[in-house]
Design an enzyme around this catalytic site. Structure first.
Site, PDB file in Angstrom:
ATOM      1  CB  SER A 104      -0.935   0.008   1.213  1.00  0.00           C
ATOM      2  OG  SER A 104      -0.197  -0.047   2.417  1.00  0.00           O
ATOM      3  CG  ASP A 135       4.515   0.229   6.042  1.00  0.00           C
ATOM      4  OD1 ASP A 135       5.325   0.045   6.963  1.00  0.00           O
ATOM      5  OD2 ASP A 135       3.559  -0.530   5.825  1.00  0.00           O
TER       6      ASP A 135
END
Ligand SMILES: Nc1ncnc2c1ncn2[C@@H]1O[C@H](COP(=O)(O)OP(=O)(O)O)[C@@H](O)[C@H]1O
Ligand SMILES: C[C@@](O)(CCOP(=O)(O)O)CC(=O)O
Ligand SMILES: [Mg+2]
Length: 399
Positions: A146, A204
């Site tokens: 993602s 992330d």
């Protein structure tokens, strides 16, 4: 508005320690992988905006005129990026027909795309374009797909509209952006992660943007430039899960049992800090078995903690047992609940052990591969170099 065609990429990541705890202000150590997501942006001249997302079987086109109707209330908010624009999210959810509950893969990806596109261009002249994304990463498996997707969207939109310069010189094959441009890419990618994760820590998208190994604490990113070469086995249990659901589940558990859960998060924080200390020592003194003994013990303890906070899964227990039978230590990586795990290999772990372990794991139905870590962050690619791969990939996957 005129846009430049461009091709960008961003890496996935593995979290060594600190997943979930990092959402609650604790330290995480994360590292980029050699698996990347690629995004090609092409200008169109027919007043359409299209996305092709073959990994999740999603292909959609809109007329610019329908998207324009969603933006009547938007002002030039490019500097205000701390929080998601709740009104825009609400309108977009209505537009794509999901008003309640969690979004599926396709709806999350579309919403992240439209949110960043409209936030950047909605208050002015909106460009007609096609965005195609393909990835070497499994989606929804803990390897930061993602974030790699969001980083690619941010980098491509900013680059195509010259909000950040093109880093490529004629003779270079690939190019990286300067620190200031990377910060802008990272902050827009964080918005995409908010749409997909609900309440992301930002670790992330930071790894997807900068690459390498980094320490992340409450939004502060510290690259670890001196780290030993670690051999890691990545295993995908192929059990699907959603980061958003797992992050929300952990939050509920902390709210319900704070006096029990907060000490666990503190212990995970101490594990990350101890791991960082050992890794640093390994770069300035001869590496010994003792270093690896500690790293292995930290992996085991953290895996127990992750089970305690409720993000384990029987498939991950099997992974740990199968590797333990060969004297190796594993933990889940990313949000857990299935998805991927990492196994630490020692420098002296021989190929018979590695091959045997991989066979055992494949016999369980898992995908398994030895990976190299610490690859480059997001970058502009030379389309002449990558496009043939993309053509082969798309012909296999889509046609
Ligand atoms: N290549 C891709 N193309 C389109 N959407 C993607 C892609 N990679 C990731 N996504 C989006 O991200 C979601 C997965 O995010 P998440 O649950 O956080 O798992 P992870 O980041 O661990 O892979 C997908 O359901 C999809 O919405
Ligand atoms: C669980 C978490 O720490 C990492 C999630 O990673 P992934 O989406 O499973 O790759 C969430 C976050 O840091 O935003
Ligand atoms: Mg994710």
């Amino acid at each position: 508005m005129e846009v430049r065609d461009c091709l960008v990429s961003a890496p996935g990541k593995a979290i060594l320690h600190g997943e979930h705890a990092v959402v609650h202000g604790k330290v995480a150590l994360a590292v980029s992988l050699n698996l990347r997501t690629y995004l090609q942006l092409k200008a169109r001249s027919d007043g359409k905006v299209c996305i092709n997302l073959p990994n999740i079987d999603t292909f959609v086109c809109w007329e610019l005129s329908e998207l324009k109707q969603l933006t009547s209330f938007l002002s030039d908010k490019k500097e205000e990026m701390q929080r998601l624009d709740a009104e825009l999210v609400k309108r977009l959810r209505e537009f794509i027909g999901v008003t309640n509950g969690n979004l599926d893969s396709s709806a999350s990806a579309i919403l992240a795309f439209l949110y960043i596109y409209l936030s950047l261009f909605g208050s002015g002249d909106m460009p007609s374009l096609t965005v195609s994304v393909w990835s070497e990463l499994p989606t929804g498996a803990g390897l930061g797909s993602s974030a790699a997707y969001s980083v690619c969207l941010a980098a491509a939109f900013l680059c195509a509209t010259a909000n950040i310069p093109t880093p490529l010189k004629e003779w270079e094959q690939t190019g990286r952006w300067c620190q200031e441009d990377l910060e802008l890419i990272n902050s827009w990618a964080f918005q995409g992660e908010k749409i997909i994760h609900g309440n992301p820590s930002g670790v992330d998208n930071a790894v997807g943007t900068w690459g390498g190994m980094l320490r992340f604490l409450a939004g502060k990113i510290i690259p670890l430039s001196r780290v030993p070469l670690l051999r890691i086995l990545l295993t995908n249990t192929k059990v699907p899960r959603s980061t958003k659901v797992l992050v929300a589940r952990v939050k509920d558990k902390i709210n319900k049992l704070p006096s029990i859960m907060i000490p666990v998060l503190d212990s995970v924080d101490a594990i990350s800090c101890t791991c960082e200390k050992v890794l640093t020592e390994m770069t300035c003194e001869p590496i010994t078995g003792d270093h690896y003994n500690i790293l292995e013990e930290l992996i085991d303890i953290n895996q127990h903690h992750l089970n305690v906070i409720g993000v384990g899964h029987p498939s991950l227990d099997t992974l740990c047992q199968v590797t333990a039978a060969r004297g190796l230590h594993s933990k889940l990586t990313g949000a857990g609940g299935g998805g991927c795990g990492i196994t630490l290999l020692r420098p002296e772990t021989d190929s018979t052990t590695v091959q045997g372990t991989m066979k055992d794991l494949r016999d369980c139905g898992y995908d398994c591969w030895e990976t190299s870590i610490g690859g480059p962050g997001c970058r502009k690619e030379d389309s002449r170099r990558v496009r043939p791969l993309w053509r082969i990939w798309i012909s296999i996957t889509v046609l």
